[in-house]
Scaffold this motif. Structure first.
Motif, PDB file in Angstrom:
ATOM      1  N   LEU A  26       4.412 -42.832 -58.071  1.00  0.00           N
ATOM      2  CA  LEU A  26       5.662 -42.177 -57.703  1.00  0.00           C
ATOM      3  C   LEU A  26       5.422 -40.668 -57.726  1.00  0.00           C
ATOM      4  O   LEU A  26       4.400 -40.196 -58.210  1.00  0.00           O
ATOM      5  CB  LEU A  26       6.755 -42.534 -58.725  1.00  0.00           C
ATOM      6  N   GLU A  51      16.917 -39.318 -69.629  1.00  0.00           N
ATOM      7  CA  GLU A  51      16.086 -38.808 -68.541  1.00  0.00           C
ATOM      8  C   GLU A  51      16.779 -37.673 -67.806  1.00  0.00           C
ATOM      9  O   GLU A  51      16.179 -36.630 -67.539  1.00  0.00           O
ATOM     10  CB  GLU A  51      15.742 -39.935 -67.556  1.00  0.00           C
ATOM     11  N   ASP A 109      16.129 -43.948 -59.094  1.00  0.00           N
ATOM     12  CA  ASP A 109      16.005 -42.727 -59.866  1.00  0.00           C
ATOM     13  C   ASP A 109      17.375 -42.046 -59.945  1.00  0.00           C
ATOM     14  O   ASP A 109      18.082 -41.963 -58.948  1.00  0.00           O
ATOM     15  CB  ASP A 109      14.997 -41.817 -59.157  1.00  0.00           C
ATOM     16  N   THR A 142      14.331 -47.298 -66.860  1.00  0.00           N
ATOM     17  CA  THR A 142      13.950 -46.555 -65.657  1.00  0.00           C
ATOM     18  C   THR A 142      13.831 -47.459 -64.433  1.00  0.00           C
ATOM     19  O   THR A 142      13.687 -46.968 -63.324  1.00  0.00           O
ATOM     20  CB  THR A 142      12.596 -45.830 -65.823  1.00  0.00           C
ATOM     21  N   THR A 161      15.181 -42.516 -55.678  1.00  0.00           N
ATOM     22  CA  THR A 161      14.007 -43.243 -55.184  1.00  0.00           C
ATOM     23  C   THR A 161      13.947 -44.542 -55.988  1.00  0.00           C
ATOM     24  O   THR A 161      14.170 -44.505 -57.189  1.00  0.00           O
ATOM     25  CB  THR A 161      12.707 -42.474 -55.511  1.00  0.00           C
ATOM     26  N   PRO A 162      13.650 -45.687 -55.355  1.00  0.00           N
ATOM     27  CA  PRO A 162      13.505 -46.904 -56.168  1.00  0.00           C
ATOM     28  C   PRO A 162      12.253 -46.841 -57.044  1.00  0.00           C
ATOM     29  O   PRO A 162      11.217 -46.326 -56.618  1.00  0.00           O
ATOM     30  CB  PRO A 162      13.393 -48.015 -55.123  1.00  0.00           C
ATOM     31  N   ARG A 163      12.387 -47.323 -58.276  1.00  0.00           N
ATOM     32  CA  ARG A 163      11.234 -47.339 -59.185  1.00  0.00           C
ATOM     33  C   ARG A 163      11.055 -48.734 -59.746  1.00  0.00           C
ATOM     34  O   ARG A 163      12.018 -49.371 -60.164  1.00  0.00           O
ATOM     35  CB  ARG A 163      11.486 -46.367 -60.350  1.00  0.00           C
ATOM     36  N   PHE A 164       9.841 -49.204 -59.813  1.00  0.00           N
ATOM     37  CA  PHE A 164       9.492 -50.499 -60.406  1.00  0.00           C
ATOM     38  C   PHE A 164      10.331 -51.641 -59.852  1.00  0.00           C
ATOM     39  O   PHE A 164      10.665 -52.585 -60.572  1.00  0.00           O
ATOM     40  CB  PHE A 164       9.643 -50.468 -61.930  1.00  0.00           C
ATOM     41  N   PRO A 175      10.586 -38.426 -59.954  1.00  0.00           N
ATOM     42  CA  PRO A 175      10.927 -39.759 -60.486  1.00  0.00           C
ATOM     43  C   PRO A 175       9.835 -40.366 -61.364  1.00  0.00           C
ATOM     44  O   PRO A 175      10.130 -41.187 -62.229  1.00  0.00           O
ATOM     45  CB  PRO A 175      11.110 -40.614 -59.236  1.00  0.00           C
ATOM     46  N   ILE A 212      11.719 -47.424 -71.086  1.00  0.00           N
ATOM     47  CA  ILE A 212      10.991 -47.767 -69.859  1.00  0.00           C
ATOM     48  C   ILE A 212      11.801 -48.774 -69.034  1.00  0.00           C
ATOM     49  O   ILE A 212      11.950 -48.632 -67.821  1.00  0.00           O
ATOM     50  CB  ILE A 212       9.597 -48.340 -70.184  1.00  0.00           C
ATOM     51  N   PHE A 229       1.020 -52.980 -71.443  1.00  0.00           N
ATOM     52  CA  PHE A 229       2.242 -52.694 -70.699  1.00  0.00           C
ATOM     53  C   PHE A 229       2.384 -51.186 -70.456  1.00  0.00           C
ATOM     54  O   PHE A 229       2.674 -50.744 -69.345  1.00  0.00           O
ATOM     55  CB  PHE A 229       3.448 -53.232 -71.476  1.00  0.00           C
ATOM     56  N   ILE A 262      17.175 -38.288 -57.678  1.00  0.00           N
ATOM     57  CA  ILE A 262      16.931 -38.282 -56.236  1.00  0.00           C
ATOM     58  C   ILE A 262      16.836 -39.689 -55.631  1.00  0.00           C
ATOM     59  O   ILE A 262      16.244 -39.878 -54.574  1.00  0.00           O
ATOM     60  CB  ILE A 262      15.673 -37.470 -55.849  1.00  0.00           C
ATOM     61  N   PHE A 300       7.899 -38.722 -63.469  1.00  0.00           N
ATOM     62  CA  PHE A 300       7.662 -37.907 -64.656  1.00  0.00           C
ATOM     63  C   PHE A 300       8.014 -38.635 -65.961  1.00  0.00           C
ATOM     64  O   PHE A 300       7.190 -38.802 -66.850  1.00  0.00           O
ATOM     65  CB  PHE A 300       8.489 -36.621 -64.519  1.00  0.00           C
ATOM     66  N   PHE A 301       9.256 -39.100 -66.028  1.00  0.00           N
ATOM     67  CA  PHE A 301       9.749 -39.714 -67.272  1.00  0.00           C
ATOM     68  C   PHE A 301       9.006 -41.015 -67.594  1.00  0.00           C
ATOM     69  O   PHE A 301       8.479 -41.167 -68.696  1.00  0.00           O
ATOM     70  CB  PHE A 301      11.260 -39.939 -67.124  1.00  0.00           C
ATOM     71  N   PRO A 302       8.886 -41.961 -66.613  1.00  0.00           N
ATOM     72  CA  PRO A 302       8.157 -43.203 -66.915  1.00  0.00           C
ATOM     73  C   PRO A 302       6.709 -42.955 -67.322  1.00  0.00           C
ATOM     74  O   PRO A 302       6.196 -43.626 -68.224  1.00  0.00           O
ATOM     75  CB  PRO A 302       8.204 -43.986 -65.599  1.00  0.00           C
ATOM     76  N   PRO A 349      10.782 -31.819 -62.425  1.00  0.00           N
ATOM     77  CA  PRO A 349      10.148 -33.141 -62.597  1.00  0.00           C
ATOM     78  C   PRO A 349      10.667 -34.159 -61.593  1.00  0.00           C
ATOM     79  O   PRO A 349      11.850 -34.170 -61.275  1.00  0.00           O
ATOM     80  CB  PRO A 349      10.561 -33.552 -64.011  1.00  0.00           C
ATOM     81  N   GLY A 396      18.809 -44.553 -71.903  1.00  0.00           N
ATOM     82  CA  GLY A 396      17.653 -44.074 -71.154  1.00  0.00           C
ATOM     83  C   GLY A 396      18.001 -43.149 -70.004  1.00  0.00           C
ATOM     84  O   GLY A 396      17.428 -42.076 -69.856  1.00  0.00           O
ATOM     85  N   LEU A 398       6.561 -41.788 -70.905  1.00  0.00           N
ATOM     86  CA  LEU A 398       6.968 -42.907 -71.768  1.00  0.00           C
ATOM     87  C   LEU A 398       5.829 -43.910 -71.911  1.00  0.00           C
ATOM     88  O   LEU A 398       5.522 -44.377 -73.010  1.00  0.00           O
ATOM     89  CB  LEU A 398       8.196 -43.614 -71.196  1.00  0.00           C
ATOM     90  N   ARG A 419      15.329 -33.826 -67.530  1.00  0.00           N
ATOM     91  CA  ARG A 419      14.973 -33.244 -66.243  1.00  0.00           C
ATOM     92  C   ARG A 419      15.864 -32.062 -65.891  1.00  0.00           C
ATOM     93  O   ARG A 419      15.397 -31.041 -65.401  1.00  0.00           O
ATOM     94  CB  ARG A 419      15.002 -34.328 -65.167  1.00  0.00           C
TER      95      ARG A 419
END
Lengths: 503, 151
Positions: B26, A447, A185, A181, A190-193, B36, A178, B15, A188, B38-40, B34, A443, B43, A451
């Motif tokens: 997302l 991923e 991404d 991630t 995209t910003p995550r978290f 962005p 986690i 968490f 593609i 999908f994976f998180p 899939p 990770g 998990l 995918r």
């Protein structure tokens, strides 16, 4: 190029003065931090990562690798002289090494661990030379499903081999995935978290994460308890083992080397587990097992050989598949990537100078360690007398410099502190950091492979069972997962309910 | 009941749940392609299950075992102090510059971790900040902030 030609080419690279110096620097620093408590090869390699930006890729990786196997040497010195393993891989060496020192045989114990390590390191490097090229050629044919299969097997092995609680190890591996991630991404972008933070947008850095978990948190754990420092007062004379010592250690060294190398290749094993297994093996096949632990030379020679051979074994999956089998190798991947080099099946074709240069440098490095260690043991012993009140602030400072200088971002220090607290709490609550770091590094690859596989198969999850290699890997992983559960179940059935209550 | 184990399991559960929640925001994509999230998402869900299993497992194995004293007799207050000072260091490093900030940091650490004599504290913090400055900044050319003094 056949093997001999490649080797000659490798030596021509690793013997260049600059590379030779990097190798020396690596093994010297490695021995130093192996001797000092509180700073292991993982944290040290991370600290030096920014320094290595200025070096060529080859010399940087030569130095990093040198730190790893150099630390194995240094760790054994403290195990023998003070009964404190400077490195986790030298815990077993304490058992007989310290007893030998107490009997006044510290010299031969140190000597055999240096010679044994040298022999084992050399055997390991030979194995690496022979095994790596064909494996890399095979790995070239791997697609996303195969990569995913191997990764699943790696994760499973790491958690399967975890010490106390496998469930906790699984939790840590997922936690690491986690954390991996965070950031853009991989497919593609995209910003995550990230929540608008530029630091998080780049993804969490490996260096702050590792230094927090392994560097600062280790200092915290040492600071809160009052450690006593004592150095066993002994005169070290005659480092050379005698004829009888050699006769008794020859086979343990050979067995330890082979065991260490082949176990080291497997994911999740690293250099620590082979030492325990080889010590156990020697004890089992010995004619006088009761003498183990009283200070016999076999008990030093075998595990010392095993941990050094394992360092070469660990390089096999890294150089051929680009998959680090343990945390140290994960940091080494960082060194490759910062120089824009992707370790993996193409490495031997695209960067033969790195591939063969690094492998042969391990041979010269082992030789240097042998020469270095004998006269320098006195210096290492004196280092052990540096008071912790001086040592720990310096360790903290090195971690700070290392973290800051990766990107010149003070927020990375904050990230490191967060992981330091996390690492400290994990130690308290008995969670292991290794699965977390490994999963964090792998990770992105995991991923991507999932995918891409799903896109390839148009959403068919069975794709992982349709390719023979990924199928074999996933099935093996499943067997590993299921086997302890079956064992537990059988125990429940076999032990009658009444007896269970009586317990 | 091992309270602290439940605590850590509970944290992981929480968490995991948050990750699931946030990943839903997302693009999840479809199984054919899939996205962005999908994976998180999976998990996070997996972590929730494992954490739940951890909590149940702990309760079953050690229903009555007393919690070990994790912090008893330990100098955890020292750790809090060090943490606070390191945070201050992170915030003031670029303003004060490497040399000045490091001098103050080392001064504090030498004095507080295991009390050194004042002479050792002062000379130690001067020597360590200067030596590392020359080693890393001047010789190895690692980027370190210049700050107030402009060096």
């Amino acid at each position: 190029m056949d093997l001999w030609q490649s080797m000659a080419y490798g030596f021509s690279v690793s013997l260049e003065p600059y590379n030779l110096f990097s190798c020396f620097l690596g093994v010297f620093i490695g021995t130093l931090i192996g001797v000092l408590p509180g700073l292991g090869p993982v944290a040290t390699m991370s600290i030096l990562l920014p320094v290595s930006f200025k070096m060529t890729a080859t010399s940087a990786i030569i130095m990093m690798a040198g730190i790893f196997y150099g630390a194995m040497y240094g760790g054994s010195t403290t195990s023998i002289l003070v009964n404190i393993p400077g490195e986790a891989a030298s815990v077993v060496t304490c058992l007989d090494g310290y007893q030998m020192a107490r009997k006044g045989r510290a010299g031969p114990a140190l000597g055999i661990s240096a010679f044994g390590s040298f022999i084992a390191g050399s055997i390991g490097v030979l194995g690496l030379m022979v095994l790596a090229p064909p494996l890399a050629a095979m790995a070239l044919k791997f697609g996303p499903p195969e990569i995913f299969g191997i990764l699943v097997l790696s994760f499973t092995m790491v958690t399967y081999l975890a010490g106390k609680s496998k469930l906790k190890a699984v939790a840590m591996a997922i936690f690491g995935l986690i954390l991996g991630t965070v950031g853009l991404d991989p497919i593609i972008v995209t910003p995550r978290f990230a929540y608008g933070s530029v630091t998080l947008m780049d993804g969490l850095g490996l260096v702050p994460l590792v230094m927090g978990l392994f560097g600062i948190s280790e200092v915290f754990l040492n600071v809160e308890q009052k450690l006593k420092q004592e150095v066993f007062q002994t005169k070290i004379k005659g480092l050379l083992p005698n004829k009888d010592d050699w006769k008794r250690s020859a086979f343990p060294i050979t067995r330890g080397s082979l065991l260490g190398f082949f176990l080291g290749i497997l994911p999740g094993i690293g250099a620590i587990i082979p030492t325990f297994i080889s010590y156990g093996l020697e004890k089992r096949i010995s004619k006088h097992p009761e003498k183990f632990g009283t200070g016999i030379i076999e008990g030093v020679a075998a595990p010392e050989a095993a941990n050094n051979a394992a360092t070469a074994g660990c390089m096999v999956p890294l150089l051929t598949l680009g998959i680090p089998p343990n945390v140290v190798m994960a940091v080494l991947i960082g060194a490759f990537l910062t120089h824009g080099v992707q370790p993996g099946p193409l490495l031997v074709k695209e960067h033969p100078e790195i591939f063969w240069g690094v492998i042969t440098s391990m041979y010269t490095g082992n030789f240097m360690l042998l020469i270095l260690n004998v006269p320098l043991i006195g210096l290492w012993v004196r280092l052990l007398k540096v008071p912790y009140g001086i040592l720990f602030p310096l360790i903290i400072l090195f971690c700070l410099i290392g973290v800051y200088s990766v990107a010149g971002n003070p927020w990375d220090i904050v990230v490191m502190l967060v992981f330091a607290v996390l690492g400290y709490l994990m130690k308290k609550f008995e969670y292991e950091p290794a699965p977390l770091v490994l999963a964090f590094v792998l990770g992105r690859m995991a991923e991507e492979s999932v995918r891409q596989s799903l896109v390839l198969s148009r959403g068919d999850l069975l794709i992982f069972f349709k390719h023979p290699l990924s199928c074999a890997a996933v099935v093996m992983a499943l067997i590993l997962i299921v086997s302890p559960i079956i064992g537990e179940g059988l125990k429940r059935i076999l032990v009658k309910p009444g007896e269970r209550l009586a317990k | 009941m091992k309270r602290h184990q439940i605590l850590s399991g509970g944290f992981l559960l929480f968490f995991g749940a948050i990750i699931c929640w946030e990943a839903r925001k997302l693009d999840m994509g479809r199984i054919v392609k899939p996205g962005p999230g999908f994976f998180p998402f999976w998990l996070g869900l997996f972590l929730v299950f494992v954490a739940a299993a951890l909590i149940i497992h702990d309760r079953r194995i050690n229903p009555a075992e007393p919690a070990p004293a994790l912090w008893k007799g330990r100098q955890w207050n020292k750790i809090i102090c060090v943490l606070g000072v390191l945070l201050l260091y992170a915030f003031f490093l670029e303003f004060l510059g490497y040399l000045v900030a490091t001098f103050f940091l080392m001064f504090f650490l030498f004095r507080s971790l295991e009390k050194q004599k004042w002479g050792v504290v002062i000379s130690g913090s001067i020597i360590s900040s200067l030596l590392t400055y020359f080693l890393f900044k001047v010789w190895l050319q690692v980027q370190l902030p210049t700050g107030l003094l402009g060096i």
